[in-house]
Design a protein around this motif. Structure first.
Motif, PDB file in Angstrom:
ATOM      1  N   SER A 132       0.825  -1.208   0.000  1.00  0.00           N
ATOM      2  CA  SER A 132       0.000   0.000   0.000  1.00  0.00           C
ATOM      3  C   SER A 132       0.854   1.251   0.000  1.00  0.00           C
ATOM      4  O   SER A 132       1.900   1.299   0.631  1.00  0.00           O
ATOM      5  N   LEU A 133       0.377   2.258  -0.719  1.00  0.00           N
ATOM      6  CA  LEU A 133       0.932   3.598  -0.563  1.00  0.00           C
ATOM      7  C   LEU A 133       0.277   4.183   0.673  1.00  0.00           C
ATOM      8  O   LEU A 133      -0.896   3.941   0.929  1.00  0.00           O
ATOM      9  N   LEU A 134       0.998   4.963   1.429  1.00  0.00           N
ATOM     10  CA  LEU A 134       0.438   5.545   2.644  1.00  0.00           C
ATOM     11  C   LEU A 134       0.620   7.051   2.613  1.00  0.00           C
ATOM     12  O   LEU A 134       1.728   7.543   2.434  1.00  0.00           O
ATOM     13  N   SER A 135      -0.484   7.768   2.770  1.00  0.00           N
ATOM     14  CA  SER A 135      -0.448   9.217   2.878  1.00  0.00           C
ATOM     15  C   SER A 135      -1.061   9.602   4.210  1.00  0.00           C
ATOM     16  O   SER A 135      -2.075   9.028   4.611  1.00  0.00           O
ATOM     17  N   ILE A 136      -0.447  10.555   4.886  1.00  0.00           N
ATOM     18  CA  ILE A 136      -0.984  11.042   6.146  1.00  0.00           C
ATOM     19  C   ILE A 136      -1.313  12.512   5.962  1.00  0.00           C
ATOM     20  O   ILE A 136      -0.437  13.331   5.680  1.00  0.00           O
ATOM     21  N   VAL A 137      -2.596  12.828   6.064  1.00  0.00           N
ATOM     22  CA  VAL A 137      -3.071  14.203   5.960  1.00  0.00           C
ATOM     23  C   VAL A 137      -3.349  14.652   7.382  1.00  0.00           C
ATOM     24  O   VAL A 137      -4.166  14.061   8.077  1.00  0.00           O
ATOM     25  N   THR A 152       6.049   7.086   2.829  1.00  0.00           N
ATOM     26  CA  THR A 152       4.893   7.730   3.450  1.00  0.00           C
ATOM     27  C   THR A 152       4.931   9.213   3.132  1.00  0.00           C
ATOM     28  O   THR A 152       5.939   9.866   3.327  1.00  0.00           O
ATOM     29  N   ARG A 153       3.815   9.725   2.653  1.00  0.00           N
ATOM     30  CA  ARG A 153       3.718  11.132   2.325  1.00  0.00           C
ATOM     31  C   ARG A 153       2.943  11.848   3.415  1.00  0.00           C
ATOM     32  O   ARG A 153       1.866  11.406   3.799  1.00  0.00           O
ATOM     33  N   PHE A 154       3.482  12.946   3.925  1.00  0.00           N
ATOM     34  CA  PHE A 154       2.805  13.757   4.936  1.00  0.00           C
ATOM     35  C   PHE A 154       2.314  15.040   4.285  1.00  0.00           C
ATOM     36  O   PHE A 154       3.079  15.742   3.627  1.00  0.00           O
ATOM     37  N   ILE A 155       1.040  15.340   4.481  1.00  0.00           N
ATOM     38  CA  ILE A 155       0.432  16.546   3.923  1.00  0.00           C
ATOM     39  C   ILE A 155      -0.169  17.317   5.086  1.00  0.00           C
ATOM     40  O   ILE A 155      -1.003  16.797   5.816  1.00  0.00           O
ATOM     41  N   SER A 156       0.273  18.547   5.276  1.00  0.00           N
ATOM     42  CA  SER A 156      -0.211  19.352   6.385  1.00  0.00           C
ATOM     43  C   SER A 156      -1.325  20.281   5.912  1.00  0.00           C
ATOM     44  O   SER A 156      -1.232  20.887   4.853  1.00  0.00           O
ATOM     45  N   VAL A 157      -2.374  20.371   6.717  1.00  0.00           N
ATOM     46  CA  VAL A 157      -3.522  21.217   6.403  1.00  0.00           C
ATOM     47  C   VAL A 157      -3.718  22.204   7.542  1.00  0.00           C
ATOM     48  O   VAL A 157      -3.700  21.827   8.707  1.00  0.00           O
ATOM     49  N   ALA A 158      -3.883  23.475   7.200  1.00  0.00           N
ATOM     50  CA  ALA A 158      -4.122  24.510   8.205  1.00  0.00           C
ATOM     51  C   ALA A 158      -5.619  24.761   8.324  1.00  0.00           C
ATOM     52  O   ALA A 158      -6.319  24.825   7.309  1.00  0.00           O
ATOM     53  N   PRO A 159      -6.126  24.870   9.539  1.00  0.00           N
ATOM     54  CA  PRO A 159      -7.559  25.168   9.697  1.00  0.00           C
ATOM     55  C   PRO A 159      -7.967  26.429   8.941  1.00  0.00           C
ATOM     56  O   PRO A 159      -7.191  27.381   8.842  1.00  0.00           O
ATOM     57  N   HIS A 160      -9.147  26.402   8.377  1.00  0.00           N
ATOM     58  CA  HIS A 160      -9.747  27.510   7.617  1.00  0.00           C
ATOM     59  C   HIS A 160      -9.092  27.716   6.249  1.00  0.00           C
ATOM     60  O   HIS A 160      -9.378  28.709   5.590  1.00  0.00           O
ATOM     61  N   SER A 161      -8.204  26.830   5.840  1.00  0.00           N
ATOM     62  CA  SER A 161      -7.605  26.964   4.513  1.00  0.00           C
ATOM     63  C   SER A 161      -7.460  25.587   3.861  1.00  0.00           C
ATOM     64  O   SER A 161      -6.514  25.347   3.124  1.00  0.00           O
ATOM     65  N   GLU A 162      -8.411  24.687   4.137  1.00  0.00           N
ATOM     66  CA  GLU A 162      -8.310  23.303   3.696  1.00  0.00           C
ATOM     67  C   GLU A 162      -8.181  23.186   2.180  1.00  0.00           C
ATOM     68  O   GLU A 162      -7.291  22.496   1.683  1.00  0.00           O
TER      69      GLU A 162
END
Length: 171
Positions: A132-137, A152-162
């Motif tokens: 499996s490919l694994l991504s962590i948002v 593993t890919r890490f993707i960061s999300v900021a509140p109010h700017s998804e």
């Protein structure tokens, strides 16, 4: 002869929503709100492109794991209704009891969490994810906390700017 590329035909993409929070402060609840908006954005994008996928989460009301198959936009809204009727939780669920991790194989697993990198780093320990490919948002990950892992890919999300954070992200 011309080769035309198309979207994958398999429906083995799995999104796991980690609805665990540290406490019930406004900041934690804001992160969960952002997490659910992020899920909705990604899932709706998949549905609009005709990509069937699965979503799973822990239902703390009856101490079970829930899973749903999403084929279209109507399914996304139906699942969102189910998620909203469940509740966030502070205790750790027993992932080893989660049959959709132990019995199923997915080509891509997307973990969506509002917890720290250290908290989610070992969430899949004990599961065979070699195929499996694994991504962590993650909502508000500190860049310095992101572990150095291969594959593993890490993707960061900021509140109010998804939507802005997810623009151009390819799963």
């Amino acid at each position: 002869m011309v080769k035309e590329y198309s979207l994958p035909v398999s429906d083995n993409i799995f999104i796991y929503l980690d609805l665990k929070i540290k406490d019930t402060t406004d900041k934690s609840l804001e992160k969960i709100d952002s997490l659910i908006k992020t899920f909705a954005s990604v899932s709706l994008d998949f549905a609009k492109k005709g990509i069937t996928h699965y979503v799973g989460w822990y239902n703390c009301r009856n101490c079970t794991f829930a899973k749903a198959k999403i084929k279209n936009e109507t399914d996304v809204f139906s699942v969102l209704s189910r998620i909203f009727s469940d509740s966030v939780f502070t205790a750790e669920p027993m992932l080893e009891r989660c049959e959709f991790f132990t019995k199923s194989k997915y080509s891509h697993i997307i973990l969506m969490s509002s917890n720290s990198a250290k908290d989610v780093e070992g969430i899949f320990a004990g599961f065979n994810l070699s195929l499996s490919l694994l991504s962590i948002v993650a909502v508000e990950f500190e860049r310095s906390d992101i572990p150095k892992t291969d594959g593993t890919r890490f993707i960061s999300v900021a509140p109010h700017s998804e939507e802005r954070c997810l623009y151009g992200v390819k799963f």
